[in-house]
Design an enzyme around this catalytic site. Structure first.
Site, short mmCIF file in Angstrom:
data_model
loop_
_atom_site.label_atom_id
_atom_site.label_comp_id
_atom_site.label_asym_id
_atom_site.label_seq_id
_atom_site.Cartn_x
_atom_site.Cartn_y
_atom_site.Cartn_z
N ASP A 195 -4.91 9.31 8.88
CA ASP A 195 -3.54 9.05 9.32
C ASP A 195 -3.32 9.45 10.77
O ASP A 195 -3.62 10.57 11.18
CB ASP A 195 -2.54 9.82 8.44
CG ASP A 195 -2.59 9.40 6.98
OD1 ASP A 195 -3.06 8.28 6.72
OD2 ASP A 195 -2.16 10.19 6.12
N GLU B 176 0.87 -1.17 0.00
CA GLU B 176 0.00 0.00 0.00
C GLU B 176 0.91 1.22 0.00
O GLU B 176 1.73 1.40 0.90
CB GLU B 176 -0.90 0.01 1.23
CG GLU B 176 -1.83 1.21 1.26
CD GLU B 176 -2.60 1.35 2.57
OE1 GLU B 176 -3.38 2.32 2.69
OE2 GLU B 176 -2.40 0.53 3.49
#
Length: 266
Positions: free
Chosen positions: A61, A50
């Protein structure tokens, strides 16, 4: 071979009980370093990668990956630069790009996805694009042979899971926790049920991510039925702390790969 087929083959031919998918922040610490780190992932046993594109205002995130993205942006990393990383790494394993919707819609889905396909990307994850707003991107991905990979969470109700699962391409990214990326001491109490519920509503593989920071947790995810395991913050942190990032992550990925190859402890 198009992206969805490459992804399907990677899951079907995974070296362990579940496909191992490390996360890589493109351009961190530099573009060249991120290529070397990605190659170390493959050398360590990764089945897919990824690949994240740094973004100024991320939603999914956690602090480790956010800090890496910020450093990559300060170093001048661009989308075009990350696509060169994708092009290199995709020669060895399928690469699934992770990026935020602004980057796609600023250029237009058809043009942007065409660039992804040209760089060898097999899939695309857009964490801030809900199901109801993804038709144009899905059509562009289908036309270009790129799998649009959806995300589901422990809070996703069954009715919505069914709609997401029916149009999933490549695999379903199953989030183990409610929150952002980051290492946790233990997996959440709901990870097994979210894997099972997702698998009941889709015909593509189900991969578990967010919060998996140790080989033991990866093995637990596989034992619970995950077809793939995504490791992010643990590897990004190791790259940030090491004098030789590639060597550090290679050893860690080998450990995760070995854990997936062994029976889970009873």
């Amino acid at each position: 071979m198009d992206g969805p087929q490459r992804i399907a083959d990677a899951f079907a031919n995974a070296k362990g009980r579940a496909a191992l998918m490390p996360y890589l922040m493109g351009g961190f610490p530099t573009l060249g370093d991120s290529i070397r780190i990605g190659e170390a992932y493959v050398d360590g046993g990764a089945d897919l990668i990824e690949l994240g594109v740094p973004f100024s205002d991320p939603l999914a995130d956690g602090p480790v990956i956010h800090a890496a993205g910020t450093e990559a942006l300060r170093a001048g990393t661009t989308v075009a630069g990350v696509l060169t990383v994708c092009h290199t790494l995709s020669q060895r394993v399928p690469v699934v790009m992770m990026m935020y919707a602004n980057l796609i819609f600023a250029k237009g889905p058809d043009a942007f996805v065409g660039e992804l396909a040209g760089a060898g990307a097999s899939g695309l994850i857009v964490p801030d694009m809900p199901l109801e707003e993804g038709d144009e991107v899905l059509a562009a991905c289908d036309a270009a042979g790129v799998a649009l990979v959806p995300l589901v969470a422990p809070t996703t109700p069954d009715e919505r899971l069914a709609r997401i699962g029916a149009r999933a391409r490549g695999f379903v990214y199953t989030v183990s926790v409610t929150g952002t990326t980051g290492e946790r001491a233990t997996l959440s109490a709901t990870y097994g049920s979210v894997i099972a519920r997702t698998k009941a509503h889709t015909n593509v593989p189900v991969a578990l991510g967010f919060g998996i920071g140790s080989p033991e947790q990866a093995a637990q995810a596989a034992e619970a039925g995950a077809d793939g395991v995504i490791i992010g913050s643990r590897l990004v942190r190791a790259a940030a702390e090491a004098d030789d990032p590639a060597a550090a992550v290679r050893d860690l990925v080998k450990g995760f790969s070995a854990a997936l190859a062994e029976p889970a402890p009873s």
